[in-house]
Design a protein around this motif. Structure first.
Motif, mmCIF file in Angstrom:
data_model
loop_
_atom_site.group_PDB
_atom_site.id
_atom_site.type_symbol
_atom_site.label_atom_id
_atom_site.label_comp_id
_atom_site.label_asym_id
_atom_site.label_seq_id
_atom_site.Cartn_x
_atom_site.Cartn_y
_atom_site.Cartn_z
ATOM 1 N N THR A 112 11.784 11.441 -2.268
ATOM 2 C CA THR A 112 11.352 10.121 -1.823
ATOM 3 C C THR A 112 10.080 9.721 -2.557
ATOM 4 O O THR A 112 9.078 10.441 -2.472
ATOM 5 C CB THR A 112 11.091 10.116 -0.309
ATOM 6 N N ALA A 152 4.713 5.516 -1.466
ATOM 7 C CA ALA A 152 4.730 4.105 -1.090
ATOM 8 C C ALA A 152 4.236 3.206 -2.210
ATOM 9 O O ALA A 152 4.611 2.044 -2.299
ATOM 10 C CB ALA A 152 3.874 3.899 0.162
ATOM 11 N N THR A 153 3.390 3.754 -3.097
ATOM 12 C CA THR A 153 2.936 3.043 -4.290
ATOM 13 C C THR A 153 3.219 3.917 -5.495
ATOM 14 O O THR A 153 3.576 5.097 -5.360
ATOM 15 C CB THR A 153 1.431 2.735 -4.218
#
Length: 266
Positions: free
Chosen positions: A50, A53-54
C-alpha cells in the motif's frame, strides 16, 4: 509466323527446379497464429504494497527509521551507545560532538527515502558548507563505507565528485538539483550491496541509483569500492551493513533530517 528462339539450357533447368518448389510452398499449410495467452504469466503474483498517503510517505512494507519522534532505530556508530543527536519538532539534527550515528539493523539491498536540510543562514564555501554524508553501507565506526555526499551545493562550487549527489570521490552527479538553503532536499536511493566470493574477492560490485529532488543524479552506478578521502577505492568483504549518517559539518550550522524510511529488497 514469329520466330521462336531456343530457351538456353541454364534457364530451362532453373525453371524446372523452381516450379516444384513454388508448388510445394503454395500447398504448405498455414501456421496457426499464436495466442496472446501463450505469453501471459500469472505466477508468482506480486505482493500487495500500500503506497503512502503522499509520494514521500512510507509505504506499508517500509521500516521507518525516523518518523519525527525518537531515535529508537539508531545507535552511536562508535561503540553502539545512544545515538545522541537532537530530536525536536519532528526533525533530527546533527550533534557533532556525539559523532556519526547508524541504524541498529543491517541491510543488504534496499530502497531508501531521506529528507535533509541545511540552515537558511548557512555560511562557508567549498566543502565547508553543510557537509555531511549518507553512508549507504557502514563498514566501520568512522567514515568507512560507501558515502553518498550531503553538502550545500547551491551556488557553492567545489570539486565535482564531492558535491551533493556524488558518490564521494568516485562518481560525479548527472545534475546539480540542489534547493536553496533552508529548503528541504530529498534523496531516493536504490542500493544493491556488493556480493563476495568465499575467498573475499568481489563476485558482484555494489550499484546505486539516486534521485535528488526527483532528478536522476546516479544511474545504476557501479562502485569501485568503499569511498575514501585519500587513495584508491577498494573492497573488503562484508555482509549486511548498517546505514550511517555523518557528523561532519560545523556545529554552528548543523544539518537536519526528517522522514527516513527503508524497504528491504531481495
Amino acid at each position: 509466323m514469329p520466330k521462336r528462339f531456343p530457351v538456353p539450357a541454364a534457364c530451362l533447368l532453373a525453371m524446372l527446379l523452381v516450379a516444384p518448389l513454388a508448388a510445394q510452398q503454395a500447398q504448405a499449410p498455414t501456421a496457426p497464429k499464436p495466442s496472446p495467452k501463450e505469453t501471459e504469466v500469472w505466477e508468482p503474483e506480486p505482493t500487495v504494497v500500500t503506497p503512502g498517503a503522499t509520494t514521500d510517505a512510507a509505504p506499508s512494507d517500509a521500516i521507518v527509521l525516523f518518523g519525527g519522534k525518537n531515535l529508537d532505530e539508531w545507535v552511536n556508530a562508535k561503540g553502539g551507545g545512544p545515538a545522541g543527536w537532537t530530536v525536536a519538532d519532528g526533525v533530527l539534527t546533527v550533534n557533532k560532538p556525539v559523532g556519526n550515528i547508524q541504524t541498529k539493523r543491517s541491510f543488504s539491498n534496499y530502497q531508501l527515502h531521506i529528507e535533509w536540510r541545511v540552515p537558511a543562514n548557512i555560511t562557508g564555501k567549498d566543502q565547508g558548507r553543510g557537509n555531511s554524508g549518507l553512508f549507504l553501507g557502514s563498514t566501520g565506526g568512522g567514515d568507512a563505507g560507501y558515502e553518498l555526499q550531503i553538502l550545500d551545493s547551491y551556488n557553492n562550487r567545489t570539486y565535482s565528485n564531492g558535491q551533493a549527489g556524488s558518490i564521494y570521490k568516485q562518481a560525479i552527479p548527472l545534475a546539480n538539483a540542489m534547493r536553496k538553503p533552508g529548503e528541504w532536499n530529498v534523496y531516493d536511493v536504490i542500493w544493491t550491496a556488493p556480493v563476495f566470493n568465499g575467498d573475499g574477492s568481489v563476485k558482484s560490485a555494489a550499484r546505486v541509483t539516486v534521485l535528488h529532488n526527483g532528478v536522476l543524479v546516479q544511474n545504476s552506478y557501479e562502485l569501485k569500492g568503499e569511498t575514501l578521502y585519500i587513495g584508491t577505492p577498494a573492497y573488503k568483504a562484508h555482509g549486511a551493513t548498517p546505514i550511517k549518517l555523518q557528523a561532519h559539518g560545523d556545529p554552528s550550522e548543523p544539518l537536519s533530517f526528517r522522514n527516513i524510511w527503508v524497504r528491504e529488497l531481495k
